[in-house]
Design a protein around this motif. Structure first.
Motif, short mmCIF file in Angstrom:
data_model
loop_
_atom_site.label_atom_id
_atom_site.label_comp_id
_atom_site.label_asym_id
_atom_site.label_seq_id
_atom_site.Cartn_x
_atom_site.Cartn_y
_atom_site.Cartn_z
N TRP A 520 -16.22 15.57 -22.09
CA TRP A 520 -15.90 15.71 -23.30
C TRP A 520 -15.59 17.10 -23.69
CZ3 TRP A 520 -17.14 17.82 -27.80
CH2 TRP A 520 -16.82 17.57 -29.19
N ASP A 528 -12.54 8.49 -23.37
CA ASP A 528 -12.70 7.81 -22.56
C ASP A 528 -14.14 8.80 -21.36
OD1 ASP A 528 -11.62 5.35 -22.31
OD2 ASP A 528 -10.34 5.47 -21.36
N THR A 529 -13.59 10.13 -22.15
CA THR A 529 -15.26 10.78 -21.12
C THR A 529 -16.47 10.61 -21.75
OG1 THR A 529 -14.78 12.59 -23.59
CG2 THR A 529 -12.82 12.69 -20.95
N GLY A 531 -16.37 7.59 -22.24
CA GLY A 531 -17.18 5.76 -21.90
C GLY A 531 -18.71 5.94 -20.54
N ALA A 532 -18.97 4.68 -20.22
CA ALA A 532 -19.75 4.73 -19.49
C ALA A 532 -19.85 5.83 -17.95
CB ALA A 532 -20.02 3.12 -19.12
N LYS A 535 -20.24 9.21 -17.74
CA LYS A 535 -21.42 9.54 -18.51
C LYS A 535 -22.37 10.09 -17.42
CE LYS A 535 -25.62 8.00 -20.78
NZ LYS A 535 -26.32 6.84 -21.54
N TYR A 560 -14.29 8.31 -13.30
CA TYR A 560 -13.14 8.78 -14.21
C TYR A 560 -12.76 9.96 -14.00
CZ TYR A 560 -10.54 9.04 -18.88
OH TYR A 560 -8.92 9.33 -18.87
N THR A 580 -8.59 5.53 -13.26
CA THR A 580 -10.99 5.62 -12.61
C THR A 580 -10.41 4.75 -11.29
OG1 THR A 580 -11.07 4.82 -14.60
CG2 THR A 580 -12.71 3.91 -12.90
#
Length: 739
Positions: A520, A528-529, A531-532, A535, A560, A580
């Motif tokens: 991020w 989406d940065t 998102g799971a 992470k 991702y 992804t």
């Protein structure tokens, strides 16, 4: 107690015990809210506000910062003093106030602070006085043990920071504790900081050593365990806020180059776990690194808990002969530090007995240890510590403590270290393979990705093998093949990348932004940065995307990749983001690793195992040209060990890469600046990633012989080697496409 949060000590009186139970009355702290505004005055950047007994003060400071204080006692105090903020910024006198009816406004060049009248509340807006940055939805509230600020939460507002928060980097919808929990595992917070950063364009630092609780729900509530508010606000995007925050509490320190090499730690004197040994036996371990062609920058030769040392000068000299520096694990005090440094100590690891519960104790100890090394040598202080507070980035590497090995241990550290960067912590790490347990496969997987952290260390002498249940040392060659070769591969890659990582360290010292970053931070417009999948990956600098394998598998799913073109570091295959990647084949020797289009990566030559023995007369560049842009990179170099860099003894070299319809041009500028050990000339080796082989290669317009370059069709890489060229002059390399 409505809207209460935090820890409360309940006093129960009177009580009457019946059958091992009791009943009684609990007296909980009563709360008070700020009332209506009763006075407002000020000028030249400083303004005084009252609401009954509550006294508040707003100070606009240079650099676009705002300090807001409030205390219901009727007087303002500063318990932290100069412990965290060592020098207060000057007032920004370019302010004015106005009466808008419902509120008073204080206008600065960057923002407007609204001071609402009924009841007293605060809101910070951009200079247009229309765009909200943050807004209190309720007045300040206090009890006997704390003060709470409550803010409206934006619809898509995200929150980061809090220092090291084990297992997370993004905190929207979460409660974040700012304290020392002595919990080394997921959910722990031992290197936390009273600072958070919002995607709404601001960050806030609470100038205190008191623990706090921040809940990023709707509303956002933050508070410390003290009946006062002392908050510094910073404006801008995430990197600007991190820079402003670290400018206030201390920019990350500039490490010695050996601090970016692997470290090794064990108790050698009368080790109860390993039998009778002596401090000089550490040299045998150092020999193992040399014999197995694995880098080693420094060694801790004691543990501070009953394991002391002997023959210190001889040990220091022996380590230097093996291209490593002496470190000592210090349990308590600094009374011996001067003599130890004079004997050769260059690394200090602090521990709980010295730094206490963290907070002021830890910060003072970190500052003192760094100063002790620097006062007694020409070296840069290099300090590690397991608990800390705001400002520790100016003096130490923060270490996430004693963990038990598991796949989960590998998993949760990924967002923890990336998230720490969001609080200006440039050096945050954990033991390779943990301290107490050992497994060859998990050790190799853990080492792979930690090779892309600036600082790493193995903790030897305390572990038990998960399979045999026997004591297991953890040097990276002890598990035999294939593990030895895999570990060597990543340690040597880490060593080769030191020019890249060292330049990132210089940038961190200047900007506050460390090398290890959540996606991020570089791609804030991409939801989406958060998102799971994202992470459990991170960026090492802006260019390397690292997706560690944290399960017992040879397949990595859910990788991702943000917008742009990404190249698989091992195969040369390219991917177009955002996308992804599932089913990525990652056998034990393969870390999923991708490089951003436009990356320009300086490297030391292949086979380098020490900054001292590297070939100073060759510098390699790994290039990933953009299809439709000119890329730039500036290399930073200095002597690597002394503090002369602070006096300007350093050099920079700018490289540009441009791809056009006719080929690719690499422009290498002159190395500008001087430092001890700088070479007058060196050869260059370029690896240029591109779709096809060039027809010919030119250096300064002259065609190179075919023996000076080659093309690998499997990876689409052209390798060009130049003759030795003067570093005080620039040159160009042109790869001419076939027409």
């Amino acid at each position: 107690m409505p809207r209460a949060s935090g820890t409360y000590h309940v006093v129960v009186v009177p009580y009457d015990v019946h059958d091992n139970s009791f009943t009684g009355t609990a007296y909980l702290p009563s709360t008070t809210d700020a009332g209506d505004l009763t006075s407002f005055s000020g000028r030249d950047g400083g303004y005084t506000i009252r609401a009954g007994q509550l006294l508040a003060r707003a100070d606009f400071l240079t650099g676009g910062r705002l300090r807001l204080q409030a205390d219901p006692s009727g007087s303002l105090s500063d318990p932290a003093g100069t412990g965290i903020v060592r020098e207060q910024p000057a007032a920004d006198r370019r302010t004015s106030s106005f009466d808008a009816g419902d509120y008073y406004g204080i206008r600065s060049p960057e923002a407007v602070l609204r001071v609402y009248k009924k009841p007293l509340r605060f809101g910070l807006y951009k200079a247009d006085n229309r765009t909200r940055i943050w807004q209190e939805d309720k007045p300040l509230r206090w009890s006997t043990g704390g003060m709470r600020q409550s803010l409206d939460r934006g619809a898509d507002e995200q929150f980061f920071g809090g220092g090291e928060q084990n297992g997370s980097f993004s905190h929207r919808g979460q409660t974040m504790y700012v304290a020392n929990s002595f919990d080394w595992d997921e959910g722990g917070y031992n290197n936390s900081q009273p600072f958070y950063l919002s995607s709404a364009g601001y960050g806030v630092f609470r100038n205190t050593f008191a623990p706090g609780v921040y809940t990023f729900g709707s509303p956002v509530t933050t508070g410390q365990q003290e009946r006062r508010l002392d908050a510094y606000y910073f404006l801008g995007d995430a990197k600007q806020v991190i820079g402003a925050y670290t400018a206030l509490v201390g920019k990350p320190f500039m490490p010695p180059v050996y601090g970016l090499e692997p470290g090794d730690s064990d108790c050698y004197l009368h080790n109860a776990n390993r039998g009778e040994r002596h401090t000089l036996d550490a040299l045998k371990t150092a020999d193992g690194y040399v014999d197995h062609q694995m880098p080693l920058g420094w060694m801790l030769v004691n543990d501070g808990y009953g394991c002391g040392y002997e023959n210190l000068p001889q040990t220091a000299r022996g380590l230097k002969d093996r291209h490593a520096q002496l470190g000592l694990w210090t349990q308590d005090g600094i009374d011996k530090l001067a003599d130890q440094v004079k004997a050769g100590q260059r690394v200090a690891k602090l521990d709980v007995a010295w730094v206490g519960n963290g907070y002021r104790f830890a910060l003072d100890a970190c500052d003192a240890a760094k100063k002790g090394i620097e006062d007694n040598s020409d070296a840069r202080g290099f300090v590690w510590l397991p608990v800390s507070w705001a400002g520790a980035q100016r003096c130490g590497v923060l270490w996430s403590g004693d963990q038990q090995l598991s796949w989960d241990y590998i998993r949760w550290q990924i967002p923890a270290y990336a998230g720490a960067t969001m609080s200006g912590i440039a050096y945050n790490t954990g033991d390779v393979g943990s301290i107490y347990r050992h497994d060859a496969k998990m050790y190799a997987r853990d080492l792979q990705w930690k090779a892309f952290l600036p600082a790493i260390m193995t903790m030897d002498g305390w572990a038990t093998d998960l399979t045999t249940k026997k004591p297991a040392d953890q040097q990276p060659w002890l598990d035999g093949e294939p593990y030895t070769s895999i570990n060597r591969k990543y340690l040597q890659l880490k060593e080769r990348l030191l020019p890249y990582m060292y330049t990132l360290s210089r940038q961190a010292a200047d900007t506050g932004v460390g090398a290890v970053r959540p996606l991020w931070l570089e791609y804030p417009d991409d939801p989406d940065t958060l998102g799971a999948a994202a992470k459990y990956e991170f960026l090492s600098g802006p260019d390397f995307l690292v997706a560690p394998v944290y399960q017992d598998t040879d397949t990595r799913d859910g990788i991702y990749l943000p917008k742009g073109t990404w190249t698989d570091y091992w195969t040369g295959r390219t991917y177009q983001g955002p996308t992804t990647v599932n089913g990525y084949h990652a056998p034990l020797d393969t870390l999923p690793l991708f490089v951003r289009e436009g990356a320009i990566v300086p490297m030391w030559p292949k086979g380098t195992t020490s900054w001292q023995t590297r070939d100073r007369h060759e510098l390699d560049w790994d290039l990933y040209p953009s299809a439709h842009a000119t890329d730039h990179y500036t290399l930073y170099e200095d002597d690597g060990v002394t503090r002369d860099f602070a006096k300007g003894a350093a050099a920079t070299q700018r490289v540009s890469v441009r791809r056009d319809a006719g080929g690719t041009t690499v422009s290498v500028g002159a190395s500008k600046g001087t430092y001890t050990g700088k070479v007058a000339a060196r050869a260059y080796r370029f690896t240029v990633h591109g779709p096809s082989a060039p027809a010919r290669v030119l250096v300064n317009g002259r065609q190179l012989p075919s023996s000076a370059w080659s093309f690998d069709a499997a990876t689409h890489v052209t390798t060009v080697t130049t003759a030795s060229l003067p570093t005080d002059r620039g040159f160009s390399v042109r790869l001419v496409d076939e027409r």
